[in-house]
Structures are given as C-alpha cells and as structure tokens.
Design an enzyme around this catalytic site. Sequence first.
Site, PDB file in Angstrom:
ATOM      1  CG  MET A  90     -80.946 -71.830  -3.119  1.00 53.89           C
ATOM      2  SD  MET A  90     -81.950 -70.740  -2.084  1.00 53.89           S
ATOM      3  CE  MET A  90     -82.404 -69.520  -3.302  1.00 53.89           C
ATOM      4  CG  HIS A 109     -89.589 -66.801   2.635  1.00 59.00           C
ATOM      5  ND1 HIS A 109     -89.102 -67.199   1.404  1.00 59.00           N
ATOM      6  CD2 HIS A 109     -90.236 -65.635   2.428  1.00 59.00           C
ATOM      7  CE1 HIS A 109     -89.449 -66.310   0.499  1.00 59.00           C
ATOM      8  NE2 HIS A 109     -90.133 -65.353   1.081  1.00 59.00           N
TER       9      HIS A 109
HETATM   10  C1  GRF Z   1     -81.560 -67.110   3.828  1.00 57.51           C
HETATM   11  O1  GRF Z   1     -81.803 -65.737   3.664  1.00 57.51           O
HETATM   12  C2  GRF Z   1     -82.849 -67.882   3.883  1.00 57.51           C
HETATM   13  O2  GRF Z   1     -83.907 -67.159   4.409  1.00 57.51           O
HETATM   14  C3  GRF Z   1     -83.115 -68.181   2.434  1.00 57.51           C
HETATM   15  O3  GRF Z   1     -81.853 -68.412   1.880  1.00 57.51           O
HETATM   16  C4  GRF Z   1     -80.860 -67.693   2.611  1.00 57.51           C
HETATM   17  C5  GRF Z   1     -79.782 -68.682   2.984  1.00 57.51           C
HETATM   18  O4  GRF Z   1     -78.667 -68.082   3.551  1.00 57.51           O
HETATM   19  N1  GRF Z   1     -84.059 -69.274   2.322  1.00 57.51           N
HETATM   20  P1  GRF Z   1     -77.503 -68.980   4.179  1.00 57.51           P
HETATM   21  O5  GRF Z   1     -77.071 -69.969   3.119  1.00 57.51           O
HETATM   22  O6  GRF Z   1     -78.064 -69.687   5.379  1.00 57.51           O
HETATM   23  O7  GRF Z   1     -76.410 -68.037   4.545  1.00 57.51           O
END
Ligand code: GRF
Length: 204
Positions: A90, A109
């Site tokens: 993030m 994404h």
């Molecule tokens: C996913 O939806 C991805 O597309 C976004 O963040 C989310 C991460 O989910 N960038 P996780 O931590 O892999 O469960």
Amino acid sequence: MTKIGVLASGFGSNLQALIDASGKEDFDGEIVVVISDNPQSYALKRAEKHNINAECVQLTDFASKDDFYNEIIHILDKHDVELVLLAGFMRIVNKKMVDKYYGRMINIHPALLPSFKGLNGVKQAFEYGVKVTGVTVHFVDDKVDTGPIILQDIVWITEEDTIKTIENRIHLIEHRLFPEAVKLFIDNRLAIDGRIVHIKTEGK
Ligand code: GRF
C-alpha cells in the site's frame, strides 16, 4: 529458478495464491523473501508458515522514505531477487526502486486500468456505476498504476452487487491472474514495447 521477492501490506491472499502457484511443477520460480511495511500484515505469517524469509520494514523506523526503500532494496539484493511483486503493497515505490526494477517489478490492481487508479479501486468502480470492472496486472513505472499492462480480466456488476460481493469476485480473478502473469514473466514470454506488453507464443 527465478528468485522472487514479494512486498505486501495486508491480508496477503495474493501472496498465498503465488505461494500455491510456486509449488507447481511447471512454475520455474521461487519466493525467496516476503517484505511487509506493516508488522500486523498476515502476509508475514503466511511466509513464515511456508518457511519463506519474512522481513518487516517500517517507514517510521527511518529518517526518510529514501532510507526506507534503501533498506528494502538491501534486503531484496541480499536474497538475489530478480523479480519483485507488489501484492497489496500500500505504498508508492520510489524512483530508485522503479529505476532498478523496471521491467521486473509487477503490481496487481483491483480495477480495469486506466480506470480507477489508486486506493479503493473496487469502491471507486462501484460508486461510479460502471457495469463492468475487473483486475489488471501490470509492470510498475514511475506513476501510480500507469505501467504497461500484462493481463486483464473482467467482472460484471449486477443490480444485486455490493462492494463486498464485487470484491469477492475480484479476489477470485486476482488469485488466478497474478500467478498467470508471473509465470509468463518467468517463462520469458513478455516483451515490453513502449506501453505495449507483447505475449510471445510458448516455445518461441
Ligand atoms: C488486492 O485487491 C490487490 O489488487 C490490491 O490490494 C489487495 C490486496 O489483497 N492491490 P491481499 O492482501 O493480497 O489479500
């Protein structure tokens, strides 16, 4: 074997899909390190469970963002990482990361880029009222969610949907699409030509 480093901040379900894929015989890659900026990230636990090196690097422990990324680069180098995957990381990676890993750093994404870039891609799409959204896997460049697109797939939005139900379907697609894109990279089937990523036919 391509050595892979995964950066994740949250639940790590995409990391899990990548771990599962890496166990398959035809997947010529190995996740050698998982790095999180969030000590609470379940991604770290998933890595530990699978005996993968897990490192937590917190921004607050560094004087600057550049120092923070220098540490991340140091860890990736220590493990000879060739391919970097942003699996729900993030943060916006800095220029040094982009320069060093351009063409070998991939992000996922939860929307059909170039629509709904940045945070909360699913919510943005839902609130905009689009009838179709989806998932994009792309190389990372120096802006947010703008790099050359490797793979996309769609999710239809119906009258019954909520953010949660769309999110669930998005995740199912992510967990298939991310490993698929990574396998294409590992098998040397991706060629970047400006904005366009060409996918070479197998065996060529
Ligand atoms: C996913 O939806 C991805 O597309 C976004 O963040 C989310 C991460 O989910 N960038 P996780 O931590 O892999 O469960």
